[in-house]
Every structure is written in structure tokens, then in C-alpha cells.
Design a protein around this motif. Structure first.
Motif, PDB file in Angstrom:
ATOM      1  N   ALA A   9       0.843  -1.196   0.000  1.00 47.12           N
ATOM      2  CA  ALA A   9       0.000   0.000   0.000  1.00 47.12           C
ATOM      3  C   ALA A   9       0.872   1.237   0.000  1.00 47.12           C
ATOM      4  CB  ALA A   9      -0.908  -0.001   1.215  1.00 47.12           C
ATOM      5  N   THR A  10       0.418   2.258  -0.694  1.00 46.09           N
ATOM      6  CA  THR A  10       1.207   3.491  -0.811  1.00 46.09           C
ATOM      7  C   THR A  10       0.833   4.533   0.241  1.00 46.09           C
ATOM      8  OG1 THR A  10      -0.393   4.300  -2.447  1.00 46.09           O
ATOM      9  CG2 THR A  10       1.588   3.173  -3.272  1.00 46.09           C
ATOM     10  N   ASP A  11      -0.432   4.509   0.694  1.00 45.39           N
ATOM     11  CA  ASP A  11      -0.883   5.421   1.745  1.00 45.39           C
ATOM     12  C   ASP A  11      -2.099   4.806   2.426  1.00 45.39           C
ATOM     13  OD1 ASP A  11      -3.144   5.955   0.075  1.00 45.39           O
ATOM     14  OD2 ASP A  11      -2.066   7.581  -0.908  1.00 45.39           O
ATOM     15  N   ILE A  12      -2.650   5.510   3.393  1.00 38.53           N
ATOM     16  CA  ILE A  12      -3.759   4.960   4.183  1.00 38.53           C
ATOM     17  C   ILE A  12      -4.976   4.684   3.302  1.00 38.53           C
ATOM     18  CG2 ILE A  12      -5.431   5.475   6.002  1.00 38.53           C
ATOM     19  CD1 ILE A  12      -3.202   6.973   7.465  1.00 38.53           C
ATOM     20  N   ASP A  13      -5.344   5.638   2.452  1.00 38.78           N
ATOM     21  CA  ASP A  13      -6.518   5.449   1.591  1.00 38.78           C
ATOM     22  C   ASP A  13      -6.328   4.263   0.661  1.00 38.78           C
ATOM     23  OD1 ASP A  13      -7.767   7.598   2.764  1.00 38.78           O
ATOM     24  OD2 ASP A  13      -7.179   9.025   1.192  1.00 38.78           O
ATOM     25  N   ASN A  14      -5.126   4.115   0.141  1.00 40.48           N
ATOM     26  CA  ASN A  14      -4.832   2.990  -0.749  1.00 40.48           C
ATOM     27  C   ASN A  14      -4.921   1.661   0.011  1.00 40.48           C
ATOM     28  OD1 ASN A  14      -1.994   1.420  -2.101  1.00 40.48           O
ATOM     29  ND2 ASN A  14      -3.863   1.749  -3.282  1.00 40.48           N
ATOM     30  N   ALA A  15      -4.436   1.646   1.245  1.00 40.92           N
ATOM     31  CA  ALA A  15      -4.503   0.427   2.054  1.00 40.92           C
ATOM     32  C   ALA A  15      -5.944   0.032   2.328  1.00 40.92           C
ATOM     33  CB  ALA A  15      -3.750   0.630   3.364  1.00 40.92           C
ATOM     34  N   VAL A  16      -6.765   1.004   2.715  1.00 40.90           N
ATOM     35  CA  VAL A  16      -8.176   0.728   2.999  1.00 40.90           C
ATOM     36  C   VAL A  16      -8.884   0.221   1.749  1.00 40.90           C
ATOM     37  CG1 VAL A  16     -10.376   1.787   3.650  1.00 40.90           C
ATOM     38  CG2 VAL A  16      -8.301   2.348   4.929  1.00 40.90           C
ATOM     39  N   ALA A  17      -8.571   0.823   0.596  1.00 37.80           N
ATOM     40  CA  ALA A  17      -9.185   0.388  -0.664  1.00 37.80           C
ATOM     41  C   ALA A  17      -8.776  -1.040  -1.005  1.00 37.80           C
ATOM     42  CB  ALA A  17      -8.796   1.348  -1.790  1.00 37.80           C
ATOM     43  N   VAL A 176      -7.053   5.457  23.580  1.00 39.81           N
ATOM     44  CA  VAL A 176      -8.068   5.582  22.525  1.00 39.81           C
ATOM     45  C   VAL A 176      -7.441   5.127  21.216  1.00 39.81           C
ATOM     46  CG1 VAL A 176      -9.532   7.156  21.211  1.00 39.81           C
ATOM     47  CG2 VAL A 176      -9.269   7.464  23.685  1.00 39.81           C
ATOM     48  N   ILE A 177      -8.170   4.310  20.454  1.00 42.66           N
ATOM     49  CA  ILE A 177      -7.664   3.749  19.202  1.00 42.66           C
ATOM     50  C   ILE A 177      -8.243   4.536  18.021  1.00 42.66           C
ATOM     51  CG2 ILE A 177      -7.523   1.672  17.772  1.00 42.66           C
ATOM     52  CD1 ILE A 177      -7.981   0.084  20.395  1.00 42.66           C
ATOM     53  N   ASN A 178      -7.374   4.998  17.138  1.00 40.12           N
ATOM     54  CA  ASN A 178      -7.791   5.750  15.952  1.00 40.12           C
ATOM     55  C   ASN A 178      -7.810   4.834  14.733  1.00 40.12           C
ATOM     56  OD1 ASN A 178      -7.863   8.321  17.360  1.00 40.12           O
ATOM     57  ND2 ASN A 178      -5.635   8.173  17.407  1.00 40.12           N
ATOM     58  N   ILE A 179      -8.873   4.951  13.947  1.00 39.43           N
ATOM     59  CA  ILE A 179      -9.134   4.015  12.853  1.00 39.43           C
ATOM     60  C   ILE A 179      -9.503   4.773  11.583  1.00 39.43           C
ATOM     61  CG2 ILE A 179     -10.764   2.233  12.062  1.00 39.43           C
ATOM     62  CD1 ILE A 179     -10.999   1.450  15.076  1.00 39.43           C
ATOM     63  N   SER A 180      -8.988   4.288  10.451  1.00 40.55           N
ATOM     64  CA  SER A 180      -9.403   4.799   9.142  1.00 40.55           C
ATOM     65  C   SER A 180     -10.296   3.766   8.475  1.00 40.55           C
ATOM     66  CB  SER A 180      -8.191   5.081   8.251  1.00 40.55           C
ATOM     67  OG  SER A 180      -7.553   6.279   8.644  1.00 40.55           O
ATOM     68  N   ALA A 181     -11.373   4.246   7.869  1.00 39.89           N
ATOM     69  CA  ALA A 181     -12.360   3.377   7.230  1.00 39.89           C
ATOM     70  C   ALA A 181     -12.744   3.960   5.877  1.00 39.89           C
ATOM     71  CB  ALA A 181     -13.596   3.247   8.134  1.00 39.89           C
ATOM     72  N   PRO A 182     -13.439   3.187   5.046  1.00 39.86           N
ATOM     73  CA  PRO A 182     -13.849   3.704   3.734  1.00 39.86           C
ATOM     74  C   PRO A 182     -14.690   4.978   3.824  1.00 39.86           C
ATOM     75  CG  PRO A 182     -14.144   1.322   3.827  1.00 39.86           C
ATOM     76  CD  PRO A 182     -13.799   1.758   5.210  1.00 39.86           C
ATOM     77  N   ASP A 183     -15.446   5.125   4.916  1.00 34.99           N
ATOM     78  CA  ASP A 183     -16.317   6.291   5.047  1.00 34.99           C
ATOM     79  C   ASP A 183     -15.746   7.365   5.973  1.00 34.99           C
ATOM     80  OD1 ASP A 183     -16.524   4.759   7.297  1.00 34.99           O
ATOM     81  OD2 ASP A 183     -18.713   4.807   7.430  1.00 34.99           O
ATOM     82  N   GLY A 184     -14.454   7.290   6.257  1.00 35.06           N
ATOM     83  CA  GLY A 184     -13.833   8.314   7.090  1.00 35.06           C
ATOM     84  C   GLY A 184     -13.067   7.745   8.263  1.00 35.06           C
ATOM     85  N   GLU A 185     -12.873   8.566   9.264  1.00 34.41           N
ATOM     86  CA  GLU A 185     -12.106   8.156  10.430  1.00 34.41           C
ATOM     87  C   GLU A 185     -13.008   8.076  11.656  1.00 34.41           C
ATOM     88  OE1 GLU A 185      -8.949  10.956  10.836  1.00 34.41           O
ATOM     89  OE2 GLU A 185      -7.843  10.187   9.095  1.00 34.41           O
ATOM     90  N   ARG A 186     -12.617   7.230  12.599  1.00 40.89           N
ATOM     91  CA  ARG A 186     -13.344   7.153  13.861  1.00 40.89           C
ATOM     92  C   ARG A 186     -12.382   6.754  14.972  1.00 40.89           C
ATOM     93  NH1 ARG A 186     -16.011   1.969  15.503  1.00 40.89           N
ATOM     94  NH2 ARG A 186     -15.101   0.247  14.307  1.00 40.89           N
ATOM     95  N   LYS A 209     -14.923  -4.698   9.115  1.00 40.17           N
ATOM     96  CA  LYS A 209     -14.286  -5.171   7.894  1.00 40.17           C
ATOM     97  C   LYS A 209     -13.751  -3.995   7.081  1.00 40.17           C
ATOM     98  CE  LYS A 209     -13.194  -7.443   4.153  1.00 40.17           C
ATOM     99  NZ  LYS A 209     -11.916  -8.155   4.076  1.00 40.17           N
ATOM    100  N   GLY A 210     -12.481  -4.081   6.690  1.00 35.29           N
ATOM    101  CA  GLY A 210     -11.900  -3.066   5.831  1.00 35.29           C
ATOM    102  C   GLY A 210     -11.366  -1.848   6.556  1.00 35.29           C
ATOM    103  N   GLU A 211     -11.401  -1.851   7.896  1.00 36.19           N
ATOM    104  CA  GLU A 211     -10.869  -0.720   8.648  1.00 36.19           C
ATOM    105  C   GLU A 211      -9.400  -0.952   8.989  1.00 36.19           C
ATOM    106  OE1 GLU A 211     -14.659   1.268  10.913  1.00 36.19           O
ATOM    107  OE2 GLU A 211     -13.569  -0.316  11.991  1.00 36.19           O
ATOM    108  N   LEU A 212      -8.692   0.140   9.206  1.00 33.57           N
ATOM    109  CA  LEU A 212      -7.256   0.095   9.483  1.00 33.57           C
ATOM    110  C   LEU A 212      -6.937   0.919  10.725  1.00 33.57           C
ATOM    111  CD1 LEU A 212      -4.308  -0.596   8.488  1.00 33.57           C
ATOM    112  CD2 LEU A 212      -4.388   1.600   7.267  1.00 33.57           C
ATOM    113  N   ILE A 213      -6.284   0.298  11.703  1.00 30.57           N
ATOM    114  CA  ILE A 213      -5.813   1.037  12.876  1.00 30.57           C
ATOM    115  C   ILE A 213      -4.622   1.900  12.455  1.00 30.57           C
ATOM    116  CG2 ILE A 213      -4.771   0.841  15.165  1.00 30.57           C
ATOM    117  CD1 ILE A 213      -6.210  -1.839  15.470  1.00 30.57           C
TER     118      ILE A 213
END
Length: 339
Positions: A9-17, A176-186, A209-213
Motif C-alpha cells: 500500500a502506498t498510503d492509508i486510503d490505498n490500504a483501505v481500498a 483511545v484507538i484511531n481508525i481509518s475506514a472507507p467512510d472516514g475516520e473514527r 471489515k476493511g478498517e485500518l488502525i
């Protein structure tokens, strides 16, 4: 091990995709757990998505509120030995260094540590029933050799324990755990990340499914003056905990102002009981107070044929660790805690 493809993966968005591009696409970072799971046919992967080249999530940064953010790709070793962690969050440093081996800590990442799977013997033996591997097949550990298994939070579906040392300290610190997802961050409070078995023992945590810490936030309060991490195990090197305890205390005029106590090796997730921590507020920090708190923490504990000893062991460990937290220097090798 099944055949799979591999990509970086090249970046966070690419990894999530890339994760979301297939049902069995999986993340690999340090690989210290997922490779074993693949080798032993416990999981399968169509594609491994390597996230090691993603910038920005392998760093430690200060937060405006005085806390610290540790990147998910930062290794356990780099985290434990970071001067800021050693100074402000020594409880976390000691917990990390109690786990695994130096070689594994040099590879294992913080994000991967949160996601590691149980080391239950039956989970790793694909020829035995295990509800974590195959939901509905049964739990072999309940009537099997269950010495390392849970005494709290279990049910008829699963009595496995969560193996992490780092996570016990993170629980006590209210991370607190930060997560990136297809629909944004949480963000997820640490207490809500890992799960008890309930009716889905095959699901270890609430990562979708599909989220990244991407990172972990540590609050400003690190209990750097009064803390202790105690790990009781069958051997002193490279062994998982029978019982572990992370304690952080804040004292004022020799009275407990705040207390955090988290247990490892006893449940499907790091175990905390707020009622017991609240009970300690305003009490003198002594054996009697800590023993009464331990009774509240272990209320409802139930052992099995081979692990009932862990109930008494856990109580003694809680009391001992809380006493050690009064004098962190007692944690030096060979030092005697003031019991």
C-alpha cells in the motif's frame, strides 16, 4: 498455507481500498502473528496488503492536550524504549518489555499487538472443535486441558484468553484507538475495542471489515510516579501470562486519589472493574484496601479443572502489584516489594 498475492500500500486510503477489494484480503505489518495463522491453516488470505511503507503512522507525536499519539506502525521495541514513553508512561514500557522476545518486539507493531489472536492450544489445533475457528463447532478447552484459560467473562462458547501484555497497560491508561475506514475516520475508547465471547467468540474486537488502525492516543495522565506491571508465567522468558496486572495510582497526602487496575491472562479481553477502582478512592494504600478491591475485581470468577488456581493467584497478584506501585523502584530485579 494457501496461495495468495502480495501488494504494498502506498498510503492509508490505498490500504483501505485494497483491504476492501476482496473478502479475504488482509493487512500485514510486522507479521509476527498473521504468518503463523496462515502457516497453520487457521486463516486464509487472497491477498496480503503490506502497509510498512505508509508514512505518518510509524511515529510518536505530542497532542495539544498533553497526551501522546503512538503510530500503529511503530514497533513494540521502539515504543517501549522511546524516552517519552519511558518518562511519562513507564507502565506501558514495562508491559511491552514483559512480552515476547527482543527479536519479536523489534518486528511486532503496535497495531498488530492489538489484533493478535489467542494462544489457546485448541485454537491452533485445526483437528479439534473450536468456536473461534469454526462457529458452532464447540469449545474443546472447557473439558480439555485448560490451565491457561479464562476465569472471568467466559461462557459455554469460549474460555480463551487474550494474550497481549501491551494491551493490559493500554487498558489501565484509558487509551483511545484511531481508525481509518472507507467512510472516514473514527475513534474507539480502549474499553470498547476488544470483545467478550458472548454468542460470537470468533470475533475478537469491534474493528469493522476493511478498517485500518492508524494510531493510539494516550491521555496526559500516565501514572509515572506510582505504577507497576506484574506478569506471572510458567517461565521468565518468552511465555504468555497466567495472570498479569497493570496498576496506576495517584496519591495525595498518603491517600488514594485515583486508581487503575487492569488484568491480563484471565479473560477474552483486558479486564477492568471500575467499581473496584472507585472503591479505592479515599482509602489508605495498604494491603487491606487492595485486598478488598481484588475481591471486587474477581467477583464472579470461575475456574475449570486445571485453572482454578488462577483465582487465588490473581488476588495475590493484584495486592502485590498495587503494593509495588507505591514504590516503583521495588520492580528492579532482585528487589523485594514492601508487602
Amino acid at each position: 498455507m494457501n496461495n495468495f498475492t502480495y501488494t504494498k500500500a502506498t498510503d492509508i486510503d490505498n490500504a483501505v481500498a485494497l483491504i476492501n477489494a476482496g473478502d479475504d484480503n488482509k493487512i500485514i505489518a510486522g507479521g509476527t502473528n498473521i504468518i503463523d495463522l496462515l502457516k497453520y491453516f487457521i486463516i486464509e488470505a487472497d491477498k496480503l496488503v503490506d502497509i510498512n511503507k505508509i508514512s505518518g503512522i510509524n511515529e510518536l507525536t505530542e497532542l495539544p492536550d498533553g497526551g501522546i499519539r503512538i503510530g500503529a506502525l511503530l514497533t513494540n521495541a521502539d515504543t517501549a524504549y522511546h524516552p517519552v514513553i519511558e518518562e511519562k508512561y513507564p507502565l506501558l514500557s514495562k508491559a511491552i518489555l514483559a512480552g515476547a522476545s527482543p527479536q519479536i518486539r523489534n518486528m511486532a507493531t503496535n497495531g498488530g499487538n492489538l489484533l493478535q489472536r489467542t494462544r489457546c492450544y485448541y485454537f491452533y489445533d485445526i483437528h479439534t472443535p473450536c468456536n473461534k475457528r469454526e462457529l458452532g463447532s464447540g469449545c474443546s478447552a472447557i473439558k480439555g486441558y485448560n490451565r491457561i484459560h479464562a476465569i472471568l467473562g467466559h461462557n459455554e462458547n469460549c474460555i480463551a484468553v487474550f494474550p497481549s501484555d501491551m494491551c493490559v497497560a493500554l487498558s489501565a491508561l484509558d487509551a483511545v484507538i484511531n481508525i481509518s475506514a472507507p467512510d472516514g475516520e473514527r475513534a474507539i475508547e480502549f474499553s470498547g475495542f476488544h470483545r467478550l465471547p458472548e454468542d460470537r467468540p470468533d470475533i475478537d474486537n469491534n474493528l469493522k471489515k476493511g478498517e485500518l488502525i492508524t494510531s493510539i492516543n494516550l491521555p496526559e495522565k500516565g501514572f509515572s510516579k506510582n505504577y507497576s506491571y506484574l506478569k506471572l508465567r510458567d517461565r521468565s522468558s518468552y511465555s504468555f501470562a497466567l495472570v498479569s496486572v497493570a496498576t496506576g495510582l495517584e496519591l495525595e497526602n498518603k491517600i488514594i486519589k485515583e486508581a487503575r487496575i487492569a488484568l491480563g491472562g484471565v479473560a477474552h479481553k483486558p479486564w477492568r472493574v471500575k467499581e473496584a477502582e472507585d472503591f479505592l478512592i479515599g482509602k489508605e494504600p495498604n494491603r487491606e484496601s487492595f485486598s478488598a478491591a481484588a475481591d471486587r475485581i474477581l467477583n464472579g470468577a470461575k475456574g475449570f479443572d486445571h485453572n482454578s488456581f488462577k483465582i487465588d493467584l490473581a488476588k495475590k497478584a493484584i495486592v502485590r502489584n498495587c503494593m509495588m506501585a507505591l514504590d516503583p523502584s521495588s520492580q528492579r530485579p532482585g528487589a523485594k516489594p514492601s508487602l
